[in-house]
Scaffold this active site. Structure first.
Site, PDB file in Angstrom:
ATOM      1  N   SER A  43     -13.204  23.640  40.715  1.00 61.20           N
ATOM      2  CA  SER A  43     -12.051  23.322  41.542  1.00 61.20           C
ATOM      3  C   SER A  43     -11.381  24.603  42.053  1.00 61.20           C
ATOM      4  CB  SER A  43     -11.079  22.441  40.745  1.00 61.20           C
ATOM      5  OG  SER A  43     -10.119  21.856  41.595  1.00 61.20           O
ATOM      6  N   ASP A 172     -14.197  16.724  43.359  1.00 62.68           N
ATOM      7  CA  ASP A 172     -13.815  17.826  42.482  1.00 62.68           C
ATOM      8  C   ASP A 172     -14.670  17.932  41.216  1.00 62.68           C
ATOM      9  OD1 ASP A 172     -12.374  19.602  40.809  1.00 62.68           O
ATOM     10  OD2 ASP A 172     -10.486  18.986  41.715  1.00 62.68           O
TER      11      ASP A 172
END
Length: 318
Positions: A43, A172
């Site tokens: 991320s 993500d």
């Protein structure tokens, strides 16, 4: 000795990790990435890892958060909060533009360091690891644009839209690997064939607030057992994420020895920072600088005495 840098997810709280690395780099007077053989990030940590691999300095990356963060996480009116019910809280265009400004048209194969960037394919439900060509069988990912990899690893559900690469939807990497330490170590041992006794890992978190159980202890039995109570304040998500992060760290320590895994993740009061609150950027920078100052004497001996060998990929773009 083989050295790994692992950077956790955490949205705008990645400012802490960026400030930490920038402070270390200022002290070393040379790029911090030069001292690591493998860099892994999920991320926001994936964005930092990509930046380091593509030759950005610690201060370049810190300036990315400082200058672009308020625009990426801009919520200026009440209507935007209501939109969160039906679609992602934030538009990904400001993030795309900021990434293009920093990474230009570079691809994963332009990285000067071995990289691993986790994501998740919604087409198949499979875990996906974007990797540089650091092994003969890694023949595809190095041709993917760095901006696409960054958007794939940071497409946090409900916060940013799903990111599609050649028709495949990605979200993500933090949903399954918010702390990618165990992934990095497994790659080092099983793919790169590094001797586990020679591996050292620096894991950077994005601040940590222990789950507050006082209300649970004081409440009546089962009062906090329902869907509403666990959903309120995203408690369930917080428990899942914290558990994954701790499990990854514990597995990494088991694989290479606790003494060889250096974990930097300062404890802060509950609610002090959130992954989308850009108003606390300067405070996160100060915290990163403070923790770098505290940790540097120990880290210097473990990581910053000798630079890593040059990375020579098995596949090149030219």
């Amino acid at each position: 000795m083989k050295k790994i840098l692992s950077i956790n997810g955490g949205g705008i709280k990645g400012t802490f990790a960026a400030a930490f690395l920038a402070s270390i780099e200022d002290t070393l007077k040379s790029p911090v990435a030069d001292y690591f053989d493998l860099i892994v990030g999920s991320s926001t940590g994936g964005i930092i890892a990509l930046g380091l691999g593509l030759g950005l300095s610690g201060n370049d990356i810190l300036n990315f958060y400082r200058q672009e963060g308020p625009n990426i996480f801009a919520v200026n009116n009440i209507s935007k909060y209501f939109r969160w019910i039906f679609t992602s809280k934030f538009d990904d265009q400001p993030l795309k533009q900021a990434l293009h400004k920093s990474f230009e048209d570079k691809k994963l194969g332009d990285s000067k360091k071995r990289l691993i960037i986790p994501s998740l394919s919604l087409e198949t439900g499979d875990l996906y690891l974007y990797k540089t060509a650091h092994h003969p069988r890694l023949e595809f990912d190095y041709k993917v644009k760095a901006v696409d990899v960054a958007l794939a690893t940071s497409a946090a559900p409900t916060y940013f839209p799903i990111h599609q690469i050649k028709g495949t939807p990605f979200i993500d990497g933090g949903v399954w690997a918010n702390n990618p330490t165990d992934i990095a170590i497994i790659e080092a041992i099983s793919v790169l064939n590094w001797n586990k006794s020679e591996i050292k890992v620096l894991n950077l978190g994005c601040t940590y607030s222990p789950f507050d159980v006082e209300k649970l202890r004081k409440s009546k039995k089962n009062k906090y057992s329902g869907i509403f109570q666990w959903a309120k304040g995203r408690k369930l998500l917080k428990v899942f994420m914290e558990s994954q992060e701790k499990a990854s760290l514990a597995k990494g320590q088991l694989l290479v020895g606790k003494e060889n895994v250096f974990h930097i993740n300062p404890v802060v009061p509950e609610g002090r920072y959130s992954l989308d609150n850009a108003t606390e950027i300067e405070s996160l920078i100060g915290l990163g600088q403070e923790k770098a100052r505290e940790a540097f004497p120990d880290l210097k001996n473990a990581f910053f005495q000798i630079k890593a060998d040059d990375f020579v990929p098995y596949k090149t773009l030219r």
